[in-house]
Design a protein around this motif. Sequence first.
Motif, PDB file in Angstrom:
ATOM      1  N   TYR A 184     -14.822 -91.663  61.083  1.00  0.00           N
ATOM      2  CA  TYR A 184     -15.425 -92.588  62.044  1.00  0.00           C
ATOM      3  C   TYR A 184     -16.949 -92.421  62.049  1.00  0.00           C
ATOM      4  CZ  TYR A 184     -16.769 -94.646  66.497  1.00  0.00           C
ATOM      5  OH  TYR A 184     -17.395 -95.383  67.467  1.00  0.00           O
ATOM      6  N   HIS A 185     -17.404 -91.173  62.113  1.00  0.00           N
ATOM      7  CA  HIS A 185     -18.844 -90.908  62.100  1.00  0.00           C
ATOM      8  C   HIS A 185     -19.462 -91.379  60.788  1.00  0.00           C
ATOM      9  CE1 HIS A 185     -19.161 -88.897  65.903  1.00  0.00           C
ATOM     10  NE2 HIS A 185     -18.348 -87.908  65.562  1.00  0.00           N
ATOM     11  N   LEU A 186     -18.778 -91.137  59.685  1.00  0.00           N
ATOM     12  CA  LEU A 186     -19.318 -91.546  58.382  1.00  0.00           C
ATOM     13  C   LEU A 186     -19.417 -93.061  58.280  1.00  0.00           C
ATOM     14  CD1 LEU A 186     -17.632 -88.944  56.040  1.00  0.00           C
ATOM     15  CD2 LEU A 186     -20.066 -89.215  56.467  1.00  0.00           C
ATOM     16  N   LYS A 187     -18.446 -93.758  58.836  1.00  0.00           N
ATOM     17  CA  LYS A 187     -18.501 -95.224  58.843  1.00  0.00           C
ATOM     18  C   LYS A 187     -19.762 -95.698  59.555  1.00  0.00           C
ATOM     19  CE  LYS A 187     -16.071 -98.329  61.361  1.00  0.00           C
ATOM     20  NZ  LYS A 187     -14.940 -98.903  62.054  1.00  0.00           N
ATOM     21  N   ASN A 188     -20.074 -95.071  60.700  1.00  0.00           N
ATOM     22  CA  ASN A 188     -21.286 -95.423  61.444  1.00  0.00           C
ATOM     23  C   ASN A 188     -22.541 -95.038  60.670  1.00  0.00           C
ATOM     24  OD1 ASN A 188     -19.853 -96.476  63.602  1.00  0.00           O
ATOM     25  ND2 ASN A 188     -19.753 -94.519  64.652  1.00  0.00           N
ATOM     26  N   ILE A 189     -22.509 -93.889  60.009  1.00  0.00           N
ATOM     27  CA  ILE A 189     -23.650 -93.447  59.199  1.00  0.00           C
ATOM     28  C   ILE A 189     -23.903 -94.438  58.071  1.00  0.00           C
ATOM     29  CG2 ILE A 189     -24.429 -91.675  57.565  1.00  0.00           C
ATOM     30  CD1 ILE A 189     -22.907 -89.620  59.373  1.00  0.00           C
ATOM     31  N   TYR A 190     -22.857 -94.855  57.381  1.00  0.00           N
ATOM     32  CA  TYR A 190     -23.003 -95.822  56.272  1.00  0.00           C
ATOM     33  C   TYR A 190     -23.653 -97.100  56.771  1.00  0.00           C
ATOM     34  CZ  TYR A 190     -19.578 -93.036  53.572  1.00  0.00           C
ATOM     35  OH  TYR A 190     -18.911 -92.048  52.906  1.00  0.00           O
ATOM     36  N   LYS A 191     -23.200 -97.574  57.951  1.00  0.00           N
ATOM     37  CA  LYS A 191     -23.754 -98.801  58.519  1.00  0.00           C
ATOM     38  C   LYS A 191     -25.240 -98.643  58.825  1.00  0.00           C
ATOM     39  CE  LYS A 191     -20.237-100.716  61.145  1.00  0.00           C
ATOM     40  NZ  LYS A 191     -19.654-101.029  62.445  1.00  0.00           N
ATOM     41  N   LYS A 192     -25.572 -97.542  59.486  1.00  0.00           N
ATOM     42  CA  LYS A 192     -26.955 -97.316  59.909  1.00  0.00           C
ATOM     43  C   LYS A 192     -27.893 -97.088  58.728  1.00  0.00           C
ATOM     44  CE  LYS A 192     -25.756 -95.552  64.460  1.00  0.00           C
ATOM     45  NZ  LYS A 192     -25.787 -94.391  65.366  1.00  0.00           N
ATOM     46  N   LEU A 193     -27.390 -96.444  57.667  1.00  0.00           N
ATOM     47  CA  LEU A 193     -28.223 -96.186  56.487  1.00  0.00           C
ATOM     48  C   LEU A 193     -28.144 -97.328  55.472  1.00  0.00           C
ATOM     49  CD1 LEU A 193     -27.557 -92.394  55.787  1.00  0.00           C
ATOM     50  CD2 LEU A 193     -29.416 -93.436  57.067  1.00  0.00           C
ATOM     51  N   GLN A 194     -27.260 -98.279  55.744  1.00  0.00           N
ATOM     52  CA  GLN A 194     -27.043 -99.429  54.848  1.00  0.00           C
ATOM     53  C   GLN A 194     -26.641 -98.970  53.453  1.00  0.00           C
ATOM     54  OE1 GLN A 194     -30.740-101.581  55.269  1.00  0.00           O
ATOM     55  NE2 GLN A 194     -30.081-102.507  57.189  1.00  0.00           N
ATOM     56  N   VAL A 195     -25.597 -98.130  53.411  1.00  0.00           N
ATOM     57  CA  VAL A 195     -25.031 -97.649  52.152  1.00  0.00           C
ATOM     58  C   VAL A 195     -23.531 -97.902  52.169  1.00  0.00           C
ATOM     59  CG1 VAL A 195     -26.819 -95.897  51.811  1.00  0.00           C
ATOM     60  CG2 VAL A 195     -24.730 -95.285  53.030  1.00  0.00           C
ATOM     61  N   ASN A 196     -22.903 -97.733  50.995  1.00  0.00           N
ATOM     62  CA  ASN A 196     -21.477 -98.023  50.882  1.00  0.00           C
ATOM     63  C   ASN A 196     -20.625 -96.840  50.453  1.00  0.00           C
ATOM     64  OD1 ASN A 196     -21.681-100.863  51.499  1.00  0.00           O
ATOM     65  ND2 ASN A 196     -22.697-101.071  49.520  1.00  0.00           N
ATOM     66  N   SER A 197     -21.228 -95.684  50.245  1.00  0.00           N
ATOM     67  CA  SER A 197     -20.453 -94.526  49.813  1.00  0.00           C
ATOM     68  C   SER A 197     -21.126 -93.247  50.264  1.00  0.00           C
ATOM     69  CB  SER A 197     -20.330 -94.508  48.284  1.00  0.00           C
ATOM     70  OG  SER A 197     -21.589 -94.217  47.692  1.00  0.00           O
ATOM     71  N   LYS A 198     -20.351 -92.155  50.214  1.00  0.00           N
ATOM     72  CA  LYS A 198     -20.954 -90.879  50.614  1.00  0.00           C
ATOM     73  C   LYS A 198     -22.020 -90.456  49.620  1.00  0.00           C
ATOM     74  CE  LYS A 198     -17.214 -87.947  48.873  1.00  0.00           C
ATOM     75  NZ  LYS A 198     -16.227 -86.939  49.243  1.00  0.00           N
ATOM     76  N   TYR A 199     -21.843 -90.806  48.357  1.00  0.00           N
ATOM     77  CA  TYR A 199     -22.860 -90.498  47.334  1.00  0.00           C
ATOM     78  C   TYR A 199     -24.197 -91.161  47.706  1.00  0.00           C
ATOM     79  CZ  TYR A 199     -25.334 -90.583  42.886  1.00  0.00           C
ATOM     80  OH  TYR A 199     -26.298 -90.452  41.915  1.00  0.00           O
ATOM     81  N   GLU A 200     -24.150 -92.445  48.044  1.00  0.00           N
ATOM     82  CA  GLU A 200     -25.366 -93.166  48.425  1.00  0.00           C
ATOM     83  C   GLU A 200     -25.975 -92.585  49.706  1.00  0.00           C
ATOM     84  OE1 GLU A 200     -24.693 -97.378  48.773  1.00  0.00           O
ATOM     85  OE2 GLU A 200     -23.858 -97.520  46.764  1.00  0.00           O
ATOM     86  N   ALA A 201     -25.117 -92.206  50.651  1.00  0.00           N
ATOM     87  CA  ALA A 201     -25.608 -91.638  51.907  1.00  0.00           C
ATOM     88  C   ALA A 201     -26.335 -90.319  51.653  1.00  0.00           C
ATOM     89  CB  ALA A 201     -24.444 -91.423  52.879  1.00  0.00           C
ATOM     90  N   VAL A 202     -25.769 -89.482  50.789  1.00  0.00           N
ATOM     91  CA  VAL A 202     -26.393 -88.196  50.462  1.00  0.00           C
ATOM     92  C   VAL A 202     -27.743 -88.414  49.766  1.00  0.00           C
ATOM     93  CG1 VAL A 202     -26.188 -86.141  48.992  1.00  0.00           C
ATOM     94  CG2 VAL A 202     -24.245 -86.873  50.394  1.00  0.00           C
ATOM     95  N   ILE A 203     -27.767 -89.313  48.801  1.00  0.00           N
ATOM     96  CA  ILE A 203     -29.014 -89.592  48.073  1.00  0.00           C
ATOM     97  C   ILE A 203     -30.099 -90.085  49.042  1.00  0.00           C
ATOM     98  CG2 ILE A 203     -30.106 -91.096  46.346  1.00  0.00           C
ATOM     99  CD1 ILE A 203     -28.370 -88.885  45.138  1.00  0.00           C
TER     100      ILE A 203
END
Length: 65
Positions: A38-57
């Motif tokens: 759930y938190h990761l879904k919100n993080i992806y939205k806020k960072l405008q990314v589609n995967s954990k790889y993109e979020a980390v980068i």
Amino acid sequence: PAANLTKREKEVLDLLCQGKSYKVIADDLFISPDTVRYHLKNIYKKLQVNSKYEAVIKALKNGMV
């Protein structure tokens, strides 16, 4: 973008950047794996990314962790 993340979202993102799995993140933060997702879904939205790889980068590039 870092200002938009909650304290818990920052904690989840930090652990994700350390290469930890959803299960380990959940255990470390005393939450369920579903809550981590759930938190990761919100993080992806806020960072405008589609995967954990993109979020980390993005987090590492922008000095968020």
